[in-house]
Design a protein around this motif. Structure first.
Motif, PDB file in Angstrom:
ATOM      1  N   VAL A  77       0.844  -1.205   0.000  1.00  0.00           N
ATOM      2  CA  VAL A  77       0.000   0.000   0.000  1.00  0.00           C
ATOM      3  C   VAL A  77       0.874   1.247   0.000  1.00  0.00           C
ATOM      4  CG1 VAL A  77      -1.672   1.344   1.341  1.00  0.00           C
ATOM      5  CG2 VAL A  77      -1.980  -1.122   1.089  1.00  0.00           C
ATOM      6  N   ASP A  78       1.880   1.281   0.855  1.00  0.00           N
ATOM      7  CA  ASP A  78       2.761   2.450   0.917  1.00  0.00           C
ATOM      8  C   ASP A  78       3.501   2.669  -0.405  1.00  0.00           C
ATOM      9  OD1 ASP A  78       1.974   2.965   3.502  1.00  0.00           O
ATOM     10  OD2 ASP A  78       3.741   1.993   4.420  1.00  0.00           O
ATOM     11  N   ASP A  79       3.976   1.582  -1.016  1.00  0.00           N
ATOM     12  CA  ASP A  79       4.686   1.705  -2.292  1.00  0.00           C
ATOM     13  C   ASP A  79       3.777   2.240  -3.395  1.00  0.00           C
ATOM     14  OD1 ASP A  79       6.956   0.748  -1.081  1.00  0.00           O
ATOM     15  OD2 ASP A  79       6.809  -1.284  -1.937  1.00  0.00           O
ATOM     16  N   VAL A  80       2.557   1.721  -3.454  1.00  0.00           N
ATOM     17  CA  VAL A  80       1.614   2.172  -4.479  1.00  0.00           C
ATOM     18  C   VAL A  80       1.270   3.651  -4.276  1.00  0.00           C
ATOM     19  CG1 VAL A  80      -0.758   1.926  -5.326  1.00  0.00           C
ATOM     20  CG2 VAL A  80       0.657  -0.103  -4.956  1.00  0.00           C
ATOM     21  N   MET A  81       1.051   4.059  -3.032  1.00  0.00           N
ATOM     22  CA  MET A  81       0.704   5.456  -2.760  1.00  0.00           C
ATOM     23  C   MET A  81       1.883   6.388  -3.042  1.00  0.00           C
ATOM     24  SD  MET A  81      -2.393   5.214  -2.282  1.00  0.00           S
ATOM     25  CE  MET A  81      -2.614   6.966  -2.122  1.00  0.00           C
ATOM     26  N   THR A  82       3.100   5.938  -2.743  1.00  0.00           N
ATOM     27  CA  THR A  82       4.288   6.748  -3.053  1.00  0.00           C
ATOM     28  C   THR A  82       4.411   6.936  -4.560  1.00  0.00           C
ATOM     29  OG1 THR A  82       5.427   5.973  -1.076  1.00  0.00           O
ATOM     30  CG2 THR A  82       6.795   6.878  -2.832  1.00  0.00           C
ATOM     31  N   SER A  83       4.190   5.873  -5.294  1.00  0.00           N
ATOM     32  CA  SER A  83       4.247   5.946  -6.752  1.00  0.00           C
ATOM     33  C   SER A  83       3.157   6.888  -7.294  1.00  0.00           C
ATOM     34  CB  SER A  83       4.089   4.551  -7.347  1.00  0.00           C
ATOM     35  OG  SER A  83       4.022   4.605  -8.738  1.00  0.00           O
ATOM     36  N   ALA A  84       1.965   6.800  -6.713  1.00  0.00           N
ATOM     37  CA  ALA A  84       0.866   7.675  -7.148  1.00  0.00           C
ATOM     38  C   ALA A  84       1.196   9.142  -6.867  1.00  0.00           C
ATOM     39  CB  ALA A  84      -0.427   7.272  -6.451  1.00  0.00           C
ATOM     40  N   ARG A  85       1.790   9.421  -5.701  1.00  0.00           N
ATOM     41  CA  ARG A  85       2.175  10.803  -5.370  1.00  0.00           C
ATOM     42  C   ARG A  85       3.217  11.329  -6.349  1.00  0.00           C
ATOM     43  NH1 ARG A  85       3.169   8.973  -0.242  1.00  0.00           N
ATOM     44  NH2 ARG A  85       1.221   8.712   0.829  1.00  0.00           N
ATOM     45  N   GLN A  86       4.151  10.479  -6.722  1.00  0.00           N
ATOM     46  CA  GLN A  86       5.186  10.904  -7.666  1.00  0.00           C
ATOM     47  C   GLN A  86       4.588  11.215  -9.031  1.00  0.00           C
ATOM     48  OE1 GLN A  86       7.945   7.639  -7.434  1.00  0.00           O
ATOM     49  NE2 GLN A  86       9.074   8.538  -5.712  1.00  0.00           N
ATOM     50  N   ARG A  87       3.672  10.372  -9.482  1.00  0.00           N
ATOM     51  CA  ARG A  87       3.007  10.639 -10.763  1.00  0.00           C
ATOM     52  C   ARG A  87       2.180  11.912 -10.686  1.00  0.00           C
ATOM     53  NH1 ARG A  87       1.822   4.985 -10.659  1.00  0.00           N
ATOM     54  NH2 ARG A  87      -0.270   5.535 -10.001  1.00  0.00           N
ATOM     55  N   THR A  88       1.512  12.119  -9.565  1.00  0.00           N
ATOM     56  CA  THR A  88       0.702  13.317  -9.369  1.00  0.00           C
ATOM     57  C   THR A  88       1.585  14.552  -9.395  1.00  0.00           C
ATOM     58  OG1 THR A  88      -0.917  12.108  -8.061  1.00  0.00           O
ATOM     59  CG2 THR A  88      -0.862  14.476  -7.764  1.00  0.00           C
ATOM     60  N   SER A  89       2.721  14.475  -8.719  1.00  0.00           N
ATOM     61  CA  SER A  89       3.651  15.597  -8.696  1.00  0.00           C
ATOM     62  C   SER A  89       4.148  15.911 -10.107  1.00  0.00           C
ATOM     63  CB  SER A  89       4.823  15.278  -7.772  1.00  0.00           C
ATOM     64  OG  SER A  89       5.750  16.326  -7.775  1.00  0.00           O
ATOM     65  N   GLY A  90       4.464  14.881 -10.862  1.00  0.00           N
ATOM     66  CA  GLY A  90       4.904  15.083 -12.246  1.00  0.00           C
ATOM     67  C   GLY A  90       3.820  15.708 -13.097  1.00  0.00           C
ATOM     68  N   ALA A  91       2.583  15.247 -12.918  1.00  0.00           N
ATOM     69  CA  ALA A  91       1.462  15.819 -13.676  1.00  0.00           C
ATOM     70  C   ALA A  91       1.252  17.280 -13.288  1.00  0.00           C
ATOM     71  CB  ALA A  91       0.189  15.005 -13.434  1.00  0.00           C
ATOM     72  N   ARG A  92       1.361  17.582 -12.004  1.00  0.00           N
ATOM     73  CA  ARG A  92       1.192  18.958 -11.530  1.00  0.00           C
ATOM     74  C   ARG A  92       2.263  19.862 -12.144  1.00  0.00           C
ATOM     75  NH1 ARG A  92       1.187  18.651  -5.743  1.00  0.00           N
ATOM     76  NH2 ARG A  92      -0.912  17.885  -6.046  1.00  0.00           N
ATOM     77  N   SER A  93       3.487  19.366 -12.208  1.00  0.00           N
ATOM     78  CA  SER A  93       4.583  20.143 -12.806  1.00  0.00           C
ATOM     79  C   SER A  93       4.310  20.418 -14.282  1.00  0.00           C
ATOM     80  CB  SER A  93       5.907  19.404 -12.660  1.00  0.00           C
ATOM     81  OG  SER A  93       6.253  19.281 -11.312  1.00  0.00           O
ATOM     82  N   MET A  94       3.779  19.420 -14.973  1.00  0.00           N
ATOM     83  CA  MET A  94       3.461  19.611 -16.387  1.00  0.00           C
ATOM     84  C   MET A  94       2.350  20.643 -16.563  1.00  0.00           C
ATOM     85  SD  MET A  94       3.781  15.701 -17.852  1.00  0.00           S
ATOM     86  CE  MET A  94       2.749  16.068 -19.232  1.00  0.00           C
ATOM     87  N   VAL A  95       1.337  20.596 -15.709  1.00  0.00           N
ATOM     88  CA  VAL A  95       0.250  21.574 -15.783  1.00  0.00           C
ATOM     89  C   VAL A  95       0.785  22.974 -15.487  1.00  0.00           C
ATOM     90  CG1 VAL A  95      -1.890  22.342 -14.676  1.00  0.00           C
ATOM     91  CG2 VAL A  95      -1.607  19.945 -15.289  1.00  0.00           C
ATOM     92  N   ASP A  96       1.616  23.094 -14.457  1.00  0.00           N
ATOM     93  CA  ASP A  96       2.205  24.398 -14.124  1.00  0.00           C
ATOM     94  C   ASP A  96       3.006  24.947 -15.294  1.00  0.00           C
ATOM     95  OD1 ASP A  96       1.101  24.302 -11.596  1.00  0.00           O
ATOM     96  OD2 ASP A  96       2.965  23.744 -10.582  1.00  0.00           O
TER      97      ASP A  96
END
Length: 153
Positions: A49-68
């Motif tokens: 669970v922790d690994d999946v959530m960490t991976s999801a946060r990283q993808r979210t951060s990358g998507a946020r950077s692209m939107v910015d």
């Protein structure tokens, strides 16, 4: 247009938060099923669970950077200042306001001896160095050639 962009970004953030919560719930449900079936241990499930959530946060951060980056590029192409540009301009205005206050608070310079440039020549003194009195800036309105000195208004 500004409100629609803001609303869109707000919706994206809310969607992202909802997706993260749903993802965590689904992962935890899947892990609980695997634990119940005896395929994995509870500690191993927490790690998954922790690994999946960490991976999801990283993808979210990358998507946020692209939107910015996309929003910033759109603002630049539209000629709108960025936050950094705005803050730089505010800083420059504050500096200029400070300089103006300093100049306003400075005592007036003591009067010095009258110089030839500030005194007006008398009517008996001819102009020097070939210049005429009409072309020299004296701070006064030049008189008409008619000699009346008024404009007739």
């Amino acid at each position: 247009m500004r409100s629609s962009i803001g609303e869109t970004l707000e919706r994206l953030v809310l969607l992202q938060i909802g997706a993260a919560a749903a993802t965590r719930d689904r992962v935890e449900e899947s892990v609980e099923r695997l634990i119940a079936q005896g395929r994995i241990q509870r500690e191993e499930g927490r790690t998954v669970v922790d690994d999946v959530m960490t991976s999801a946060r990283q993808r979210t951060s990358g998507a946020r950077s692209m939107v910015d980056a996309s929003v910033q590029q759109g603002m630049r192409s539209a000629g709108l200042p960025t936050r950094e540009d705005y803050e730089d301009m505010v800083f420059r205005v504050e500096q200029l306001e400070h300089r103006v206050r300093m100049l306003e608070d400075r005592p007036a310079a003591p009067p010095s001896a009258p110089s030839a440039a500030t005194t007006t020549p008398s009517s008996s003194t001819p102009p020097t160095s070939g210049t005429t009195g009409a072309s020299a800036p004296s701070g006064r309105r030049p008189q008409n050639d008619e000699g009346s000195g008024s404009s007739g208004l």
